[in-house]
Enzyme design. Structure first.
Site, short mmCIF file in Angstrom:
data_model
loop_
_atom_site.label_atom_id
_atom_site.label_comp_id
_atom_site.label_asym_id
_atom_site.label_seq_id
_atom_site.Cartn_x
_atom_site.Cartn_y
_atom_site.Cartn_z
N ASP A 192 0.84 -1.11 -0.05
CA ASP A 192 0.19 -0.03 -0.03
C ASP A 192 0.99 1.25 -0.01
OD1 ASP A 192 -2.23 1.47 0.12
OD2 ASP A 192 -2.67 1.28 2.26
N GLY A 250 -0.03 5.74 -4.28
CA GLY A 250 -0.66 6.81 -4.90
C GLY A 250 0.12 7.76 -3.82
N TRP A 308 2.89 8.20 -2.42
CA TRP A 308 4.28 8.16 -2.87
C TRP A 308 4.35 9.10 -3.97
CZ3 TRP A 308 6.96 7.16 -7.36
CH2 TRP A 308 8.26 7.00 -7.09
N HIS A 367 2.52 3.42 -8.98
CA HIS A 367 2.45 2.16 -9.27
C HIS A 367 3.60 1.37 -9.88
CE1 HIS A 367 -1.88 2.30 -7.44
NE2 HIS A 367 -1.96 3.13 -8.60
N GLU A 392 -12.38 -4.36 -4.16
CA GLU A 392 -12.89 -3.04 -3.93
C GLU A 392 -12.21 -1.88 -4.75
OE1 GLU A 392 -12.17 -4.95 -1.30
OE2 GLU A 392 -14.31 -5.56 -1.06
N ASN A 393 -10.95 -2.24 -5.35
CA ASN A 393 -10.27 -1.24 -6.19
C ASN A 393 -10.92 -0.75 -7.40
OD1 ASN A 393 -7.02 -2.70 -4.94
ND2 ASN A 393 -8.18 -0.87 -4.33
N TRP A 394 -11.89 -1.77 -7.92
CA TRP A 394 -12.54 -1.27 -9.10
C TRP A 394 -13.52 0.00 -9.08
CZ3 TRP A 394 -11.57 -3.98 -13.22
CH2 TRP A 394 -11.47 -5.42 -13.25
N SER A 448 -8.28 -4.56 5.18
CA SER A 448 -8.91 -4.31 3.85
C SER A 448 -9.28 -5.44 2.92
CB SER A 448 -7.65 -3.35 2.95
OG SER A 448 -7.33 -2.19 3.66
N GLU A 502 1.18 -13.15 12.43
CA GLU A 502 1.92 -12.20 13.24
C GLU A 502 2.00 -11.10 12.01
OE1 GLU A 502 2.81 -11.92 16.10
OE2 GLU A 502 2.73 -14.01 16.48
C1 IPE Z 1 -5.57 -2.61 -0.24
O1 IPE Z 1 -5.00 -1.32 -0.46
C2 IPE Z 1 -5.37 -3.39 -1.48
C3 IPE Z 1 -4.03 -3.73 -2.06
C4 IPE Z 1 -2.91 -3.13 -1.50
C5 IPE Z 1 -3.95 -4.07 -3.43
P1 IPE Z 1 -5.98 0.01 -0.55
O2 IPE Z 1 -5.46 1.19 -0.66
O3 IPE Z 1 -7.13 -0.45 -1.56
O4 IPE Z 1 -6.71 -0.12 0.89
P2 IPE Z 1 -7.81 1.04 1.50
O5 IPE Z 1 -8.75 1.36 0.69
O6 IPE Z 1 -6.89 2.03 1.96
O7 IPE Z 1 -8.51 0.14 2.84
C1 IPE Z 2 -1.61 0.18 -3.50
O1 IPE Z 2 -1.21 1.58 -3.28
C2 IPE Z 2 -1.90 -0.32 -4.71
C3 IPE Z 2 -3.18 -0.65 -5.19
C4 IPE Z 2 -4.08 -0.52 -4.10
C5 IPE Z 2 -3.55 -1.17 -6.26
P1 IPE Z 2 -2.59 2.64 -3.44
O2 IPE Z 2 -3.02 3.07 -4.84
O3 IPE Z 2 -3.65 2.35 -2.61
O4 IPE Z 2 -1.87 3.96 -2.81
P2 IPE Z 2 -2.38 4.87 -1.57
O5 IPE Z 2 -2.92 4.10 -0.42
O6 IPE Z 2 -3.46 5.55 -2.29
O7 IPE Z 2 -1.25 5.75 -1.30
MG MG Z 3 -3.93 2.29 -0.64
#
Ligand code: IPE
Ligand code: IPE
Ligand code: MG
Length: 260
Positions: A36, A39, A41, A53, A83-85, A209, A220
């Site tokens: 995680d 974005g 970063w 990414h 949920e990333n959709w 998540s 752990e």
């Molecule tokens: C969890 O990260 C999913 C992945 C790392 C692929 P998210 O960024 O989607 O999680 P939330 O929305 O902060 O819980």
């Molecule tokens: C994790 O990084 C990658 C995916 C969930 C696909 P994020 O895209 O969630 O990055 P943040 O959490 O918005 O910084």
């Molecule tokens: Mg994230």
């Protein structure tokens, strides 16, 4: 020190000092990572999220190599959640493209290092061209005997549990008294894999998540503030050193203390 780390870590480096603290007999079999912070970063650098990414895929490369050298049996990477959709279409499309590029480039590395690729999650909903690459690399690496890389793609823990129940029910006449934990595990996407011993989450968020809900019952958990694109082998080694300091009790008293 572990044989495969020799020549990999710079003599006298912080990484080498961390590795020297590790007990090779107490390594986790399965490490799972919620990658995680890509974005944020990118945001910190005024870059578009996709650049985060992209930079994150370099961390994947480094962690795959480090885990393989450390003798980890299974490395599960949460790359895309159910949920990333909900994210903008453009970001989602670019994420799948990035995975495709990774697979096209990394297949050689996977073969050279005897690594096997597997996925968990619903592949049928992901773009056709990405799915084709995944199927190609999974078939290519299927008889390798080294570390398994499990990519969680379009994965949701709750969905996996419901799907498993559905699969079991579809098998025909299951009597309620026959339902048990081991039987149920055989219908999960992770059937045959050990449960994660160590779960790492980057970017400082303290939540699961919807990742591996069933399997992390006794994992752990180690959380670092580091964003995924900055995650390097030193961080992994730090997590492993911390893991080995933990006392895993699984509900029992260990070592036995006092009188019953
Ligand atoms: C969890 O990260 C999913 C992945 C790392 C692929 P998210 O960024 O989607 O999680 P939330 O929305 O902060 O819980
Ligand atoms: C994790 O990084 C990658 C995916 C969930 C696909 P994020 O895209 O969630 O990055 P943040 O959490 O918005 O910084
Ligand atoms: Mg994230």
């Amino acid at each position: 020190m572990l044989e495969k780390l020799k020549g990999y870590l710079k003599p006298g480096s912080p990484e080498e000092k961390l590795a020297a603290q590790l007990d090779p007999k107490r390594m986790p079999r399965h490490v799972a990572i919620i990658m995680d912070g890509n974005g944020r970063w990118a945001g910190k650098r005024n870059l578009p999220r996709i650049e985060g990414h992209r930079a994150g895929s370099k961390s994947v490369r480094e962690v795959v190599e480090a885990c393989a050298r450390l003798g980890i049996e299974v490395l599960t990477l949460f790359a895309f959640s159910r949920e990333n959709w909900k994210r903008p279409k453009r970001e989602v499309a670019r994420l799948w493209k990035l995975l495709e590029e990774y697979l096209k480039k990394e297949d050689k590395v996977l073969m050279e290092n005897n690594l096997r690729l597997k996925t968990i999650g619903r592949l049928e909903d992901i773009p056709e061209s990405t799915r084709r690459q995944l199927e190609r690399v999974m078939a290519l690496t299927s008889s390798n005997s080294g570390m398994q890389i499990v990519m969680a793609l379009n994965y949701g823990g709750r969905m996996e549990i419901v799907d498993a129940a559905r699969r079991w029910a579809l098998q025909g006449s299951v009597r309620p008294e026959d339902l048990d934990e081991d039987g149920f595990s055989r219908f999960l996407d992770t059937a045959g894999l050990p449960d994660p011993d160590l779960l790492i989450r980057t970017s400082g968020e303290s939540r699961i998540s919807n990742f591996l809900l069933w399997q992390i019952a006794y994992s752990e958990i180690w959380i670092t503030k580091v964003f995924w694109p900055e995650f390097r082998k030193a961080h992994l080694l730090e997590a492993l050193v911390e893991f080995q300091k933990r006392e895993r009790r699984f509900g029992a008293l260990c070592p036995p203390r006092g009188r019953g």
